[in-house]
Scaffold this active site. Structure first.
Site, mmCIF file in Angstrom:
data_model
loop_
_atom_site.group_PDB
_atom_site.id
_atom_site.type_symbol
_atom_site.label_atom_id
_atom_site.label_comp_id
_atom_site.label_asym_id
_atom_site.label_seq_id
_atom_site.Cartn_x
_atom_site.Cartn_y
_atom_site.Cartn_z
ATOM 1 N N PRO A 137 -44.637 42.887 81.664
ATOM 2 C CA PRO A 137 -43.207 43.229 81.693
ATOM 3 C C PRO A 137 -42.655 43.485 80.297
ATOM 4 O O PRO A 137 -43.084 42.864 79.324
ATOM 5 C CB PRO A 137 -42.565 41.972 82.312
ATOM 6 C CG PRO A 137 -43.657 41.361 83.120
ATOM 7 C CD PRO A 137 -44.921 41.631 82.373
ATOM 8 N N CYS A 138 -41.692 44.412 80.211
ATOM 9 C CA CYS A 138 -41.209 44.857 78.897
ATOM 10 C C CYS A 138 -40.505 43.740 78.140
ATOM 11 O O CYS A 138 -40.386 43.781 76.918
ATOM 12 C CB CYS A 138 -40.275 46.050 79.056
ATOM 13 S SG CYS A 138 -38.807 45.721 80.044
ATOM 14 N N GLN A 139 -39.999 42.720 78.845
ATOM 15 C CA GLN A 139 -39.348 41.619 78.141
ATOM 16 C C GLN A 139 -40.312 40.870 77.223
ATOM 17 O O GLN A 139 -39.895 40.129 76.338
ATOM 18 C CB GLN A 139 -38.767 40.596 79.141
ATOM 19 C CG GLN A 139 -37.677 41.165 80.026
ATOM 20 C CD GLN A 139 -38.228 41.612 81.362
ATOM 21 O OE1 GLN A 139 -39.285 42.236 81.424
ATOM 22 N NE2 GLN A 139 -37.512 41.310 82.424
#
Length: 737
Positions: free
Chosen positions: A206-208
């Site tokens: 995930p980009c987080q």
């Protein structure tokens, strides 16, 4: 109104009586055999149930209940108002046959050996299995992919995987339901792989999880997933790996994150080349005798890269102990005995070494704290700063910063200053990646040595990658404009892949109408388990010709064909696996893992096609937006009618175009011809999943449950479109050695 009940036929010689389903309607009767038998003593006629005395009571009662629900749906609640007796019998028999087809299937059958060459792959952060599905569809010159393992942290991902790949397709692919950040993740992964070689790894952290080193983080559960993904790559060293992410990753923190990712990929080394680099660094001591300690530390740091998790932990401890030993030698020279035992600066240095040696323990503590912080919703409150500060202070960089500050405040005499600076320098080397280490080594090289180092660097980098590639799923036969970034790592002994060629051009792209038109036969708060015929001429009246012209016959990857062939919806119904899996059984749905274990399977011709129960005001709001063509144009009329909403946006699908990016919330979209949200199956069509791919568990969820649950809509919305994944897999098959 029809009456529906079960009754027992005459008892056979075996002592068992067949269970039949009977429907009475307007003096007409339909009888359908359930293909199940039971001892008459075990059947409760009054309640129409199998008694608990039967060992299969749970399974059989679920089956009978489901069959009765389908009969009720057909004769009393169907979108189609009239059925002949033969139609009713035929449709209910479909459910019976599907049930019998899958009833005796035992997990797990061995995969049927195929002609040609199999290459293996695993799917990390798998979710529903978009990458997995696409890779299994790909074949080229007798080469194909063998699915070894998928991983995710959510139980519904595991359930969807088990049903699709183990039960339905008959594969022996494993599923590891574990957080990739857990200390024993790699050990468990290797155990499940049982020594099998992995050719390709795919996944999308995930980009987080992307953040700059040294930058204060928000610290949520998704921090550092990227680093752990690369740890898997370092250990497995596949021929190719694909990392998928949102397009925004390219501009995040002004492009620094993209550069960080590329640097980290370039830091994955060929373990076989480590001794050559170590020998070179050792040779630099001849021309840099005053830097012997630092060069020895560089050698130790480089050699850590060749170890797996447990061995690396020991090597890291030895690294810090060697620095601690150096400090013990110099302590009497920079402080008297009393000071060395009581001074907070000396204690900070010593205790900092202790903390660094226990890095593995502190990392686990950090993970646990972050999970608890997330579980307790600590954010935007009086607690968040103290939690964030504490977790930050546990980071190795922060520990080293405090040690450096303590050294600076000691006011060390000039003749011992370099030794102290070397200790701090050695600690900073400890947290460098290999790419940074290589740059650091060049500081100790003359021109000739730098040339030799360059040659070693070229041989030690395991993966070739120049820049990430932006892929729009609509270029691969997916009826959706979904842009994603692909980082494709190519091992140095493999052919370089920098992009994935499109399978369709702009004019050839699959439209929303092609994907969904044949599913447009249900209304508000309805569920369908069979396909119904959609009469385009009747349904679209004056625009029927235009709508029919949108339908094209296409190849599997979306390329229009001039002659006969399948439409996109035909491919969705028949499936894109090309008959490769001979063990395939009929698709089914289960509510949860317990239902799967109890054989409480729901068989149907069509799954996941249920509309939400929306109130009159919501339906009217959607109708006004649909009439206006978009949310913005409808605002004035909505305000006038008292139907305005706090919702930020509604996307009205355009039948002749592609949908916007499919997300996880169904009422973000309005159907192009009917004022309603999309069903799970319709969203799955826009993602290019086959209709035989059944999304398991709950349809949707809300509130805090979204943190822990992964319902059907979320599984669909988060997935990699299978046809885009197929294009990636196909390009790899064309190039892999």
């Amino acid at each position: 109104m029809a009456t529906i009940n079960f009754y027992l036929d005459s008892t056979r010689k075996s002592g068992y009586a067949p269970i039949d389903l009977r429907i009475n309607c307007n003096s007409k009767r339909v009888k359908i055999s359930t293909k199940e038998k039971i001892k008459p003593v075990d059947f409760d006629k009054e309640n129409q149930l199998v008694k608990d005395t039967s060992e299969r009571a749970i399974e059989l009662n679920h089956y009978l209940s489901y069959l009765k629900d389908r009969a009720e749906e057909l004769v009393n609640n169907s979108p189609k108002k009239k059925y002949t007796l033969e139609e009713i019998k035929c449709k209910l028999t479909d459910f019976v046959e599907a049930y019998k087809d899958g009833h005796d299937f035992n997990i797990v059958k061995e995969q049927v050996p195929l002609y040609g060459k199999a290459f293996t792959f695993i799917d990390l952060f798998a979710g529903a299995g978009g990458f997995s599905e696409g890779f299994l569809q790909a074949e080229h010159n007798n080469k194909f992919f063998d699915f070894l393992l998928a991983n995710d942290i959510n139980e519904n991902s595991e359930l969807t995987h088990l049903v699709r790949y183990n039960y339905q397709l008959g594969l022996d692919a494993e599923f590891l339901c574990q957080d990739i950040t857990e200390p024993d993740f790699l050990d468990n992964l290797l155990e499940k792989l049982e020594g099998k070689k992995v050719d390709v790894v795919c996944g999308g952290p995930p980009c987080q999880s992307f953040s700059l080193a040294g930058k204060r983080k928000k610290f949520d559960k998704k921090d550092d997933l990227f680093a752990h993904y690369l740890e898997v790559i370092k250990v497995l060293q596949p021929k190719y790996f694909i990392m998928e992410n949102v397009k925004g990753i390219l501009t995040k923190e002004r492009g620094k994150i993209k550069e960080l990712i590329l640097t980290e990929i370039n830091s994955i080394v060929d373990i076989k080349e480590i001794p050559k680099l170590s020998a070179f660094v050792k040779s630099l001591k001849k021309t840099n005798p005053e830097s012997e300690f630092i060069l020895d530390c560089l050698v130790k740091r480089i050699e850590i890269e060749q170890f797996t998790d447990i061995q690396a932990t020991g090597a890291k401890e030895n690294y810090i102990k060697a620095i601690d030993s150096q400090f013990k030698k110099i302590t009497p020279k920079i402080a008297d005995y009393k000071t060395s035992k009581t001074d907070s600066r000396i204690s900070t240095i010593r205790h900092g070494f202790n903390i660094l040696i226990r890095d593995k323990v502190w990392e686990k503590l950090k993970r646990d704290l972050i999970k608890e912080k997330d579980y307790c919703n600590i954010d935007n409150d009086y607690f968040v700063d103290s939690f964030t500060q504490f977790i930050t202070d546990l980071d190795s960089r922060e520990i080293i910063n405090k040690i450096e500050s303590a050294f600076q405040k000691l006011e060390v005499r000039k003749e011992f200053l370099k030794q102290c600076e070397d200790i701090v320098e050695a600690l900073k080397i400890y947290i460098l990646n290999i790419d940074e280490c290589l740059n650091f080594i060049s500081n100790y090289c003359n021109e000739e040595q730098n040339q030799e180092l360059k040659e070693i660097v070229d041989s030690i980098r395991l993966y070739k990658i120049k820049s990430p590639f932006v892929a729009n799923s609509s270029n691969y036969g997916v009826p959706q404009n979904r842009e994603r970034v692909l980082f494709i790592g190519c091992r140095k002994d493999q052919k370089f892949i920098s992009e994935i060629p499109a399978t369709v051009n702009e004019e050839e792209k699959v439209s929303v109408f092609e994907a969904l038109y044949d599913l447009d036969f249900i209304g508000n708060n309805q569920e369908a388990h069979h396909y119904q015929t959609v009469d385009i001429t009747k349904q679209y009246n004056g625009t029927a010709k235009k709508m029919k012209n949108l339908l094209k016959t296409r190849s599997i990857d979306g390329k229009p064909l001039s002659g006969k062939g399948k439409t996109f919806s035909d491919w969705s119904k028949s499936g894109r696996l090309n008959g490769r899996f001979e063990n395939t059984t009929k698709p089914f749905y289960v509510r949860n893992s317990e239902a799967l274990n109890n054989n409480q399977k729901d068989y149907a011709v069509l799954h996941n096609h249920k509309t939400s129960n929306q109130g009159d005001d919501v339906l009217r709001r959607l109708e006004l937006i649909l009439e206006a063509g978009n949310y913005k144009k409808a605002q004035k009329k909505l305000d006038k009618c008292g139907l305005s909403s706090n919702k930020r946006n509604y996307n009205v699908l355009k039948p002749e175009g592609q949908s916007p990016t499919v997300m996880t919330i169904p009422d973000d979209y309005i159907h192009y011809s009917t004022p309603r949200a999309l069903t799970v199956r319709e969203m799955a069509r826009l993602q290019s999943f086959d209709d035989s791919f059944v999304f398991q568990g709950k349809r949707s969820t809300g509130g805090n449950n979204r943190k822990s649950e992964l319902p059907q809509y979320t599984l669909v919305g988060n997935a990699v479109p299978p046809l885009m994944a197929r294009a990636v897999a196909l390009e790899i098959l064309k190039n892999i050695r």
